[in-house]
Design an enzyme around this catalytic site. Structure first.
Site, PDB file in Angstrom:
ATOM      1  N   ILE A 158      64.418  39.168 -37.923  1.00  0.00           N
ATOM      2  CA  ILE A 158      64.642  39.388 -39.362  1.00  0.00           C
ATOM      3  C   ILE A 158      66.133  39.251 -39.686  1.00  0.00           C
ATOM      4  O   ILE A 158      66.510  38.644 -40.693  1.00  0.00           O
ATOM      5  CB  ILE A 158      64.100  40.765 -39.798  1.00  0.00           C
TER       6      ILE A 158
ATOM      7  N   ARG B 130      73.318  45.020 -29.139  1.00  0.00           N
ATOM      8  CA  ARG B 130      73.750  45.364 -27.774  1.00  0.00           C
ATOM      9  C   ARG B 130      74.219  44.137 -27.023  1.00  0.00           C
ATOM     10  O   ARG B 130      74.944  44.233 -26.035  1.00  0.00           O
ATOM     11  CB  ARG B 130      72.602  46.048 -27.023  1.00  0.00           C
TER      12      ARG B 130
ATOM     13  N   ARG C  12      65.206  51.031 -40.125  1.00  0.00           N
ATOM     14  CA  ARG C  12      64.534  52.328 -40.102  1.00  0.00           C
ATOM     15  C   ARG C  12      65.501  53.369 -40.647  1.00  0.00           C
ATOM     16  O   ARG C  12      66.708  53.303 -40.397  1.00  0.00           O
ATOM     17  CB  ARG C  12      64.127  52.713 -38.675  1.00  0.00           C
TER      18      ARG C  12
ATOM     19  N   GLU D 151      60.144  59.696 -44.499  1.00  0.00           N
ATOM     20  CA  GLU D 151      59.288  59.062 -45.523  1.00  0.00           C
ATOM     21  C   GLU D 151      57.969  59.825 -45.681  1.00  0.00           C
ATOM     22  O   GLU D 151      57.428  60.302 -44.686  1.00  0.00           O
ATOM     23  CB  GLU D 151      59.013  57.613 -45.099  1.00  0.00           C
TER      24      GLU D 151
ATOM     25  N   HIS E 237      59.674  51.585 -49.032  1.00  0.00           N
ATOM     26  CA  HIS E 237      59.307  50.885 -47.785  1.00  0.00           C
ATOM     27  C   HIS E 237      58.358  49.715 -48.092  1.00  0.00           C
ATOM     28  O   HIS E 237      57.207  49.694 -47.620  1.00  0.00           O
ATOM     29  CB  HIS E 237      58.680  51.857 -46.779  1.00  0.00           C
TER      30      HIS E 237
HETATM   31  P1  NAP Z   1      63.920  42.133 -33.290  1.00  0.00           P
HETATM   32  O1  NAP Z   1      63.776  40.657 -33.355  1.00  0.00           O
HETATM   33  O2  NAP Z   1      63.545  42.854 -32.041  1.00  0.00           O
HETATM   34  O3  NAP Z   1      65.440  42.475 -33.664  1.00  0.00           O
HETATM   35  C1  NAP Z   1      65.996  43.749 -33.485  1.00  0.00           C
HETATM   36  C2  NAP Z   1      67.495  43.593 -33.292  1.00  0.00           C
HETATM   37  O4  NAP Z   1      68.072  44.895 -33.178  1.00  0.00           O
HETATM   38  C3  NAP Z   1      67.849  42.806 -32.045  1.00  0.00           C
HETATM   39  O5  NAP Z   1      68.770  41.811 -32.400  1.00  0.00           O
HETATM   40  C4  NAP Z   1      68.500  43.835 -31.126  1.00  0.00           C
HETATM   41  O6  NAP Z   1      69.579  43.206 -30.466  1.00  0.00           O
HETATM   42  C5  NAP Z   1      69.008  44.910 -32.108  1.00  0.00           C
HETATM   43  N1  NAP Z   1      69.046  46.217 -31.482  1.00  0.00           N
HETATM   44  C6  NAP Z   1      68.053  46.841 -30.788  1.00  0.00           C
HETATM   45  N2  NAP Z   1      68.489  48.029 -30.329  1.00  0.00           N
HETATM   46  C7  NAP Z   1      69.778  48.144 -30.719  1.00  0.00           C
HETATM   47  C8  NAP Z   1      70.775  49.134 -30.523  1.00  0.00           C
HETATM   48  N3  NAP Z   1      70.534  50.262 -29.818  1.00  0.00           N
HETATM   49  N4  NAP Z   1      71.998  48.921 -31.048  1.00  0.00           N
HETATM   50  C9  NAP Z   1      72.253  47.793 -31.757  1.00  0.00           C
HETATM   51  N5  NAP Z   1      71.359  46.817 -31.961  1.00  0.00           N
HETATM   52  C10 NAP Z   1      70.126  46.991 -31.458  1.00  0.00           C
HETATM   53  O7  NAP Z   1      63.077  42.826 -34.452  1.00  0.00           O
HETATM   54  P2  NAP Z   1      62.779  42.283 -35.926  1.00  0.00           P
HETATM   55  O8  NAP Z   1      61.484  41.590 -35.937  1.00  0.00           O
HETATM   56  O9  NAP Z   1      63.988  41.585 -36.431  1.00  0.00           O
HETATM   57  O10 NAP Z   1      62.602  43.706 -36.674  1.00  0.00           O
HETATM   58  C11 NAP Z   1      63.688  44.592 -36.737  1.00  0.00           C
HETATM   59  C12 NAP Z   1      63.288  45.926 -37.327  1.00  0.00           C
HETATM   60  O11 NAP Z   1      63.120  45.812 -38.733  1.00  0.00           O
HETATM   61  C13 NAP Z   1      61.977  46.529 -36.853  1.00  0.00           C
HETATM   62  O12 NAP Z   1      62.088  47.150 -35.581  1.00  0.00           O
HETATM   63  C14 NAP Z   1      61.654  47.521 -37.952  1.00  0.00           C
HETATM   64  O13 NAP Z   1      62.224  48.783 -37.659  1.00  0.00           O
HETATM   65  C15 NAP Z   1      62.333  46.926 -39.179  1.00  0.00           C
HETATM   66  N6  NAP Z   1      61.354  46.418 -40.174  1.00  0.00           N
HETATM   67  C16 NAP Z   1      61.307  47.014 -41.390  1.00  0.00           C
HETATM   68  C17 NAP Z   1      60.431  46.530 -42.345  1.00  0.00           C
HETATM   69  C18 NAP Z   1      60.393  47.131 -43.717  1.00  0.00           C
HETATM   70  O14 NAP Z   1      59.346  47.091 -44.348  1.00  0.00           O
HETATM   71  N7  NAP Z   1      61.486  47.659 -44.216  1.00  0.00           N
HETATM   72  C19 NAP Z   1      59.573  45.499 -42.042  1.00  0.00           C
HETATM   73  C20 NAP Z   1      59.634  44.923 -40.784  1.00  0.00           C
HETATM   74  C21 NAP Z   1      60.546  45.400 -39.861  1.00  0.00           C
HETATM   75  P3  NAP Z   1      70.013  43.644 -28.971  1.00  0.00           P
HETATM   76  O15 NAP Z   1      68.751  43.686 -28.150  1.00  0.00           O
HETATM   77  O16 NAP Z   1      71.002  42.612 -28.571  1.00  0.00           O
HETATM   78  O17 NAP Z   1      70.628  45.000 -29.147  1.00  0.00           O
HETATM   79  C1  8YV Z   2      55.326  48.085 -42.428  1.00  0.00           C
HETATM   80  C2  8YV Z   2      57.465  47.848 -41.015  1.00  0.00           C
HETATM   81  O1  8YV Z   2      55.502  48.589 -43.706  1.00  0.00           O
HETATM   82  O2  8YV Z   2      56.809  46.092 -39.591  1.00  0.00           O
HETATM   83  C3  8YV Z   2      57.468  47.125 -39.716  1.00  0.00           C
HETATM   84  O3  8YV Z   2      58.172  47.587 -38.800  1.00  0.00           O
HETATM   85  O4  8YV Z   2      58.181  48.780 -41.198  1.00  0.00           O
HETATM   86  C4  8YV Z   2      56.607  47.385 -42.138  1.00  0.00           C
HETATM   87  O5  8YV Z   2      56.301  46.036 -42.051  1.00  0.00           O
HETATM   88  C5  8YV Z   2      54.837  49.192 -41.601  1.00  0.00           C
HETATM   89  O6  8YV Z   2      54.849  48.914 -40.260  1.00  0.00           O
HETATM   90  C6  8YV Z   2      53.436  49.570 -42.066  1.00  0.00           C
HETATM   91  O7  8YV Z   2      52.977  50.635 -41.333  1.00  0.00           O
END
Ligand code: NAP
Ligand code: 8YV
Length: 302
Positions: free
Chosen positions: A136, A156, A213, A242, A260
């Site tokens: 993302i 990291r 988060r 939340e 969210h």
């Molecule tokens: P991803 O591809 O695994 O990316 C996560 C990134 O965070 C990686 O680049 C990782 O890099 C970094 N990271 C992990 N632990 C860390 C630490 N301790 N310190 C600094 N950086 C760290 O995951 P993604 O698909 O992009 O999703 C990311 C996050 O977005 C999800 O885990 C979720 O919490 C959130 N999300 C929110 C929504 C929403 O509705 N708001 C929706 C979807 C996802 P390194 O491994 O190099 O540290």
């Molecule tokens: C969802 C999210 O809202 O994918 C995630 O990590 O935070 C969101 O896409 C959530 O997981 C729904 O429970």
């Protein structure tokens, strides 16, 4: 088509399920709103797979699942572009006070008081620091480049496939930018990474956007920094507790608050739901899930 599974439970308390039923459950489909800690997992002695609805799986104790040989799956990729769209919308809303401006129009104040005041903040000239340049984060970075923003990042490890400047500490990233985009996962490793010192380093024009988060930001420190003018504003899609949002944040005009909704379109939630089902079907029919998390790279029986 014949149903693939016999379904039990509707999100109610897991402990309330009769013991003889719990003994037969082999798979759980769950969302972030229903945490699965070690105690909850151990209510199910025959459990083989936990298919989580979301890419972030900090609500599931995956390390504990690994020790029991239980596979955990999540829903990566299918939501990446939707969440990146939301993140950019939230950034723009925050910098240009778009929700406050709309409230002004709807309240009839354009007619009674004249034009909405000029916004002190702008996206022009900003440097966007991304905490968590994963799937993302990179999709946000691509959009930010198109918006004319300079992009830098911290995680990291350095990402091999991008040329954006890397900082090996979050503080160094905050010192180099004025806008922080948080898109790192939750959990112990990221708890309150964005603290008072990081917020101060962003400076008085600072904006903080969080689509990762809520736990990644020290929410009390954020409230204090906003109240003191240490930073200019914040756009938040996720919160520590939340759906409860501190009243202090609700009371601030320079804060944009979303419930969210990062991935919350019918299109994307359907894709996530299909991936949850594909993971369960993959496990029980083919012996291999589609998207296991790194802690549990299991195939059935091996
Ligand atoms: P991803 O591809 O695994 O990316 C996560 C990134 O965070 C990686 O680049 C990782 O890099 C970094 N990271 C992990 N632990 C860390 C630490 N301790 N310190 C600094 N950086 C760290 O995951 P993604 O698909 O992009 O999703 C990311 C996050 O977005 C999800 O885990 C979720 O919490 C959130 N999300 C929110 C929504 C929403 O509705 N708001 C929706 C979807 C996802 P390194 O491994 O190099 O540290
Ligand atoms: C969802 C999210 O809202 O994918 C995630 O990590 O935070 C969101 O896409 C959530 O997981 C729904 O429970």
């Amino acid at each position: 088509m014949a149903p693939h599974f016999i379904l039990h439970g509707d999100g109610g308390g897991l402990a309330d399920m009769p013991e003889d039923l719990r003994a037969r459950v082999r798979g759980i489909a769950c969302g972030a709103h229903a945490p699965l800690d070690a105690a909850a997992i151990d209510l199910f002695p025959a459990l083989e797979i936990v298919a989580s609805f979301g890419v972030g799986y900090d609500s599931v104790d995956a390390a504990h699942c690994a020790t029991r040989g239980i596979c955990v799956t999540n829903t990566p990729d299918v939501l990446t572009e939707e969440v990146a769209d939301t993140a950019m919308g939230l950034l723009l809303m925050t910098a240009r006070q778009l929700s406050a401006a709309e409230r002004y129009l709807r309240a009839g104040r354009w007619v009674s008081e004249g034009p909405y005041p000029l916004t002190p903040a702008t996206l022009r000239g900003r440097t966007l620091g991304i905490l968590g340049l994963g799937r993302i984060g990179k999709a946000i970075a691509r959009r930010a480049e198109a918006f004319g923003l300079a992009v830098q990042y911290h995680g990291r490890s350095r990402q091999a496939d991008v040329a954006y400047p890397y900082h090996d500490t979050l503080l160094a990233l905050a010192e180099a930018c004025d806008t922080l985009m948080v898109v790192a996962p939750g959990g112990a490793g990221t708890q309150a990474l964005v603290n008072a010192e990081v917020l101060e380093a962003l400076g008085p024009q600072g904006l903080v956007i969080n689509v990762g988060r809520g736990t990644v930001i020290d929410e009390a420190a954020l409230v204090a920094a906003l109240q003191a003018g240490t930073i200019h504003g914040a756009g938040l899609d996720v919160f520590e507790d939340e759906p409860h949002v501190p009243q202090a944040l609700m009371d601030m005009e320079r804060v944009v608050l979303l419930p969210h909704v990062g991935s919350a379109s019918v299109h994307t939630r359907n894709a996530m739901g299909e991936l949850v089902a594909d993971n369960l079907i993959g496990w029980f029919r083919d012996g291999a899930p589609r998207t296991p998390v790194p802690e549990t790279p299991f195939v059935k029986g091996g």
